[in-house]
Design a protein around this motif. Structure first.
Motif, PDB file in Angstrom:
ATOM      1  N   THR A  24      27.142  -0.576  44.770  1.00 16.31           N
ATOM      2  CA  THR A  24      26.801  -1.994  44.917  1.00 16.31           C
ATOM      3  C   THR A  24      25.517  -2.296  44.167  1.00 16.31           C
ATOM      4  O   THR A  24      24.478  -1.676  44.435  1.00 16.31           O
ATOM      5  CB  THR A  24      26.620  -2.347  46.409  1.00 16.31           C
ATOM      6  N   ALA A  45      44.288   0.504  50.569  1.00 19.83           N
ATOM      7  CA  ALA A  45      42.986   0.514  51.246  1.00 19.83           C
ATOM      8  C   ALA A  45      43.131   0.769  52.734  1.00 19.83           C
ATOM      9  O   ALA A  45      42.311   1.464  53.339  1.00 19.83           O
ATOM     10  CB  ALA A  45      42.272  -0.810  50.997  1.00 19.83           C
ATOM     11  N   ARG A 101      40.160  -7.772  47.165  1.00 21.39           N
ATOM     12  CA  ARG A 101      39.775  -7.543  45.775  1.00 21.39           C
ATOM     13  C   ARG A 101      38.980  -8.738  45.244  1.00 21.39           C
ATOM     14  O   ARG A 101      39.082  -9.844  45.759  1.00 21.39           O
ATOM     15  CB  ARG A 101      41.020  -7.321  44.907  1.00 21.39           C
ATOM     16  N   LEU A 109      36.294  -5.359  46.736  1.00 23.70           N
ATOM     17  CA  LEU A 109      36.453  -4.247  45.809  1.00 23.70           C
ATOM     18  C   LEU A 109      36.700  -4.748  44.398  1.00 23.70           C
ATOM     19  O   LEU A 109      37.444  -5.713  44.188  1.00 23.70           O
ATOM     20  CB  LEU A 109      37.636  -3.368  46.227  1.00 23.70           C
ATOM     21  N   LEU A 160      39.203  -0.521  41.575  1.00 21.29           N
ATOM     22  CA  LEU A 160      38.419   0.488  42.289  1.00 21.29           C
ATOM     23  C   LEU A 160      39.250   1.218  43.337  1.00 21.29           C
ATOM     24  O   LEU A 160      39.960   0.598  44.127  1.00 21.29           O
ATOM     25  CB  LEU A 160      37.216  -0.170  42.964  1.00 21.29           C
ATOM     26  N   VAL A 220      32.633   2.203  49.246  1.00 20.43           N
ATOM     27  CA  VAL A 220      33.477   1.485  50.204  1.00 20.43           C
ATOM     28  C   VAL A 220      33.235   2.044  51.606  1.00 20.43           C
ATOM     29  O   VAL A 220      33.072   1.289  52.576  1.00 20.43           O
ATOM     30  CB  VAL A 220      34.963   1.607  49.817  1.00 20.43           C
ATOM     31  N   SER A 227      29.941  -6.423  47.814  1.00 23.89           N
ATOM     32  CA  SER A 227      30.781  -6.080  46.663  1.00 23.89           C
ATOM     33  C   SER A 227      30.571  -4.621  46.296  1.00 23.89           C
ATOM     34  O   SER A 227      29.429  -4.157  46.211  1.00 23.89           O
ATOM     35  CB  SER A 227      30.424  -6.969  45.466  1.00 23.89           C
ATOM     36  N   VAL A 228      31.662  -3.918  46.081  1.00 24.18           N
ATOM     37  CA  VAL A 228      31.600  -2.535  45.619  1.00 24.18           C
ATOM     38  C   VAL A 228      32.299  -2.498  44.265  1.00 24.18           C
ATOM     39  O   VAL A 228      33.507  -2.723  44.168  1.00 24.18           O
ATOM     40  CB  VAL A 228      32.272  -1.566  46.612  1.00 24.18           C
ATOM     41  N   ASP A 229      31.519  -2.215  43.229  1.00 24.31           N
ATOM     42  CA  ASP A 229      32.011  -2.375  41.863  1.00 24.31           C
ATOM     43  C   ASP A 229      32.246  -1.067  41.123  1.00 24.31           C
ATOM     44  O   ASP A 229      32.799  -1.083  40.026  1.00 24.31           O
ATOM     45  CB  ASP A 229      31.016  -3.224  41.057  1.00 24.31           C
ATOM     46  N   ASP A 283      43.904  -6.169  50.271  1.00 27.36           N
ATOM     47  CA  ASP A 283      43.687  -5.821  48.871  1.00 27.36           C
ATOM     48  C   ASP A 283      44.937  -5.897  48.015  1.00 27.36           C
ATOM     49  O   ASP A 283      44.834  -5.951  46.786  1.00 27.36           O
ATOM     50  CB  ASP A 283      43.085  -4.416  48.768  1.00 27.36           C
ATOM     51  N   VAL A 332      38.889  -6.624  53.948  1.00 27.90           N
ATOM     52  CA  VAL A 332      38.797  -5.863  52.706  1.00 27.90           C
ATOM     53  C   VAL A 332      39.717  -6.532  51.698  1.00 27.90           C
ATOM     54  O   VAL A 332      40.913  -6.723  51.969  1.00 27.90           O
ATOM     55  CB  VAL A 332      39.206  -4.390  52.913  1.00 27.90           C
ATOM     56  N   PRO A 379      39.897   2.677  46.725  1.00 28.04           N
ATOM     57  CA  PRO A 379      39.298   2.357  48.029  1.00 28.04           C
ATOM     58  C   PRO A 379      38.691   3.550  48.750  1.00 28.04           C
ATOM     59  O   PRO A 379      38.015   3.386  49.768  1.00 28.04           O
ATOM     60  CB  PRO A 379      40.471   1.780  48.831  1.00 28.04           C
TER      61      PRO A 379
END
Length: 453
Positions: A438, A52, A118, A157, A161, A168, A189-191, A85, A116, A163
């Motif tokens: 998100t 990341a 996980r 993350l 995922l 992100v 959160s970025v899923d 991460d 950043v 990065p």
């Protein structure tokens, strides 16, 4: 809207000296977004040696920022991006955390710290989950230590995922920018890899059609102005009694006005019909309309309880069912920009508030609705999220008794109330293509309010 005269005084030369000498709160003038201004004013230091860290350093360089891996002892830094991460145990955090600590002494006013990491729930390994959870604790605590209008937030993350995913980059840019001025101690959160980066960062909603309820005044009117600034075409909804104010806001943003009681059984269909007639599509729904009918529970009557539940949550549930059943809101030709729903929650729904059992229940209900509806939107490449404001300077909060209002303003890490535009900026971000990864999130806009999670 009442003036915050204390904050104004604290930002004068004499005021800064006096408040510092007396150990009083020192609210800073926050750096807010203005189109055409630089994303951030100064170098951004990227910490860590993970995947990341490399991806985000490259992303920042693509935005023509001054990106560093190290900083000289006398240089000032505008932002710190700390990547954890790859951490597999709490001991792995030490080196980067101590680097953050050193850089805090060199941080410029309204500086940014972004961690950043996980998702802790993405692993069953006790050591890995401990490390990931520790990042959230250290981020929240760092936010409490920020000074001069600075904020600290995190990007979380999903476990596998990439990065370099658009979501992100979108979260990173939002948290670095003045759009997030009143967001601190929070996590985005970025899923998924859904979403796309806009061609024009100042007009990310270009070509989109948005409806905003409760748009005649206050936060709703500010949402309309920001969405218009960011390129959206607007349908503004409010009750007939607010028709004159609604028309004025609609004229200001070149939108159309729809006088409507959102508790009506056919409110969703009425909005869809208006969108079909004027635009032939509907892309973004902002559920802003809401009411308060405060009373201690021991004195709560049926009318107060039922009216708040009807307006603040039941109407949204009913309208969402209509929207999700309509092809107008679920076009197959949207590409990366699927339909968006953003609902107004409240920190009262998280922490509770004396005399607001009805309001807190309705806003907690909004957050539950959002998390449960995320899968339905995902099937349409869309998202649904909530924004939970804390103390925001509005006509309503201006009516609070002076002493109570002053205490409420200082009960957050930024020592001041937020502005309606702070809520609007966050809604515009969540409505944008770069936030496509998100969904199901409740993002607080509260200056890291000292109550609640």
């Amino acid at each position: 809207m009442a003036r915050d005269t204390y904050t104004e005084f604290a930002n004068t030369g004499f005021g800064r000296t006096l408040t510092k000498n007396l150990g009083l709160p020192q609210p800073a003038k926050l750096r807010r977004h203005r189109p055409g201004r630089p994303l951030i004013d100064g170098p951004v230091v990227v910490l860590g040696s993970s995947e990341a860290a490399s991806a985000l350093a490259d992303r920042l360089l693509s935005w023509d920022l001054d990106v560093r891996r190290h900083l000289g002892p006398k240089e000032k830094v505008a932002g710190v991006v700390a990547c954890f991460d790859s951490a597999s145990s709490p001991a792995d955090l030490s080196e980067t955390v101590l680097e953050i600590g050193m850089l805090l002494k060199q941080l410029k006013p309204s500086g940014r710290v972004i961690t950043v990491s996980r998702d802790p729930q993405g692993t069953s390994d006790p050591s890995v989950r401990a490390a990931r959870s520790a990042v959230q604790g250290l981020t929240r605590s760092t936010a409490h230590e920020m000074r001069a209008g600075g904020t600290a937030n995190g990007i979380v993350l999903a476990d596998e995922l990439d990065p370099s995913a658009p979501g992100v980059a979108g979260a990173l840019r939002f948290l670095l920018s003045g759009r997030s001025a009143f967001v601190s101690g929070q996590f985005i959160s970025v899923d998924s890899v859904n979403g796309a980066l806009p061609q024009n960062w100042d007009r990310p909603l270009q070509g989109q059609v948005a409806v905003v309820t409760g748009a005649a005044r206050g936060i709703g009117a500010s949402i309309a102005r920001v969405l218009h600034r960011d390129g959206a075409s607007l349908i503004l909804v409010d009750i007939p009694a607010a028709g004159e104010q609604l028309a004025a806001v609609a004229n200001e943003v070149s939108g159309t006005a729809l006088q409507l009681d959102i508790t009506a059984e056919n409110a969703g269909e009425r909005i869809l019909g208006h969108a079909r007639q004027h635009h032939g599509r509907l892309d973004i729904v902002v559920h802003n309309a809401g009411i308060t009918r405060d009373k201690l529970l021991a004195n709560m009557d049926e009318s107060r309880w039922n009216s708040v539940i009807a307006v603040n949550i039941e109407s949204q549930l009913r309208m969402n069912r209509a929207f999700l059943a309509s092809d107008l809101f679920n076009s197959d030709a949207r590409g990366a920009m699927g339909p968006r729903i953003i609902s107004l929650a409240s920190t009262s729904g998280i922490a509770g508030n004396r005399g607001q059992t009805n309001y807190a229940a309705s806003k907690a209900g909004v957050m539950g609705m959002v998390s449960a509806t995320a899968d339905q939107l995902a099937a349409r490449h869309g998202t649904i999220n909530a924004v939970a404001p804390g103390f925001i300077e509005t006509e309503m909060t201006a009516k609070i008794p002076f002493a109570t209002r002053e205490v409420a303003r200082r009960l957050n890490s930024l020592n001041q109330g937020g502005l309606p535009v702070d809520v609007a900026e966050t809604i515009s971000f969540l409505a944008s293509p770069q936030a496509g990864g998100t969904s199901g999130l409740t993002l607080r806009v509260c200056g890291q309010n000292l109550v609640g999670a």
